[in-house]
Design an enzyme around this catalytic site. Sequence first.
Site, short mmCIF file in Angstrom:
data_model
loop_
_atom_site.label_atom_id
_atom_site.label_comp_id
_atom_site.label_asym_id
_atom_site.label_seq_id
_atom_site.Cartn_x
_atom_site.Cartn_y
_atom_site.Cartn_z
N HIS A 49 37.31 43.87 40.18
CA HIS A 49 38.36 42.86 40.09
C HIS A 49 38.30 41.90 41.28
CE1 HIS A 49 42.38 41.34 38.91
NE2 HIS A 49 42.54 41.18 40.22
N GLU A 50 38.26 42.45 42.48
CA GLU A 50 38.27 41.61 43.68
C GLU A 50 36.96 40.84 43.83
OE1 GLU A 50 40.94 41.05 45.08
OE2 GLU A 50 42.09 42.70 44.23
N HIS A 95 37.19 37.57 42.00
CA HIS A 95 37.81 36.52 42.82
C HIS A 95 36.83 35.99 43.87
CE1 HIS A 95 41.70 37.13 41.05
NE2 HIS A 95 41.87 38.34 41.55
#
Length: 464
Positions: free
Chosen positions: A21-22, A25
Amino acid sequence: MNLLIELLAFAVAIGVLVVVHEYGHYSVARLCGVKVLRFSIGFGKPLFQWVSPKTGTEWTIAALPLGGYVKMLDERETGTAPIPADELPHAFNRQSVWRRFAIVAAGPVANFLLAIVLFALVFASGVTEPAAVLAAPAPNTPAAVAGFEGGETIVAVRVGRADDSEPVRSWSDLRWKLLGAAFDQKRIVLSAKDAHGVSDFPLDLRAISEKDVDDDFMSRLGFEPGGGKLMVAGVQPGSAAQRAGLVAGDRLRAINGTPTDNAATFIAYVKSHAGQPVTLQVERGGQGAQAAGKLEDISIVPQAQRDPATGQQIGRIGAELATQVPSIDVRYGPIESLQLGARRTWDLAVYSVRMFGRMIVGEASLKNLSGPVTIADYAGKSARLGPSAFLSFLALVSISLGVLNLLPIPVLDGGHLLYYLVEAVTGKVVSDRWQLVFQRAGLACIVALSAIALFNDLARLIHF
């Protein structure tokens, strides 16, 4: 040992999902020219730190691993020194609204991409699943109305009057196809094979409402896996089953003349005959003294007991049942696996959104929410079942994380995306004052949802 497996599986699952997920980003931020100051897995005191000499990003593993974050260069950060003029073009807040939108959306998108890859690996490696063989449906269910009698193997499904049909390879495949048709309230045609050949069975799902689509919707449709062997796995002392002479290893062939090969159907029949004698056709074997393969009729009277859930009198015989269903090895090619992975991810994401919407309007119970305790429990169970089960579980949680983060709740990615959409439409940035108000409201929502999920976890754990 089981606790250790659960903790390790939970740590691996959370670690993988947070990193993916990170990194979503991070990668899009770097692609858009934004300077990333810190990539942190976990919160709190850093346990490990490393600074990349090329990008200047500080990579951190912190003490509390339940989450993570990516800190980008931003003029709105308070308590920091002014940003040098030559680095201002690399600040997050200086990017166009669509670049900011892409950076924030990249986290949930990465979770969906991970789910697609994981499902594709499971489909490509092959799994053993129950075959799409039907048990005799309960009277007046849609399956019974369609003409199914039990023993048929579903081989294909087509929507309405369409010429193209989709093959059905397993019970899981059938369930997903029926789930999609039920959500869309469609009329479908199931092609089924039996001893007489292949026949078509029209199934009308237009009367199925979204509130009927839950974990038990297959049973309500009259679809239960069949074609296997229904065995007695154990008998409770002093029960009706013991008094009638049932022993572990007996195979249950029929009840009151109706063939039975499914535990759920058998239990439902027994429940509806409290205090009434029923006749079981039993094939002796296992621990019985009689010769294996011998058929025998046994009369048994289910004991009437009060059902704590409904308060009604139901019948019980005190026998533990086990079903040995026919299975099939399902394996797909690389391209088809990716296609099926994308379709399964989409179906689960849509199902999650609809289920959450039903909970908001009160059409579904908040008991469907789960927290870290339940996730850890299922992580351990799936890990013990093998790689395919654990990868499928990981994909499911990744989808849930992606959907959760896209909800339009401030403090979540979806809340920021909503701000950017408002900015794109109006040409004005949502003021700091309103963002602060919305952030407090969003935080209250997250705390409330977390409290409900934790309560549900504890309720499942201690069964109250």
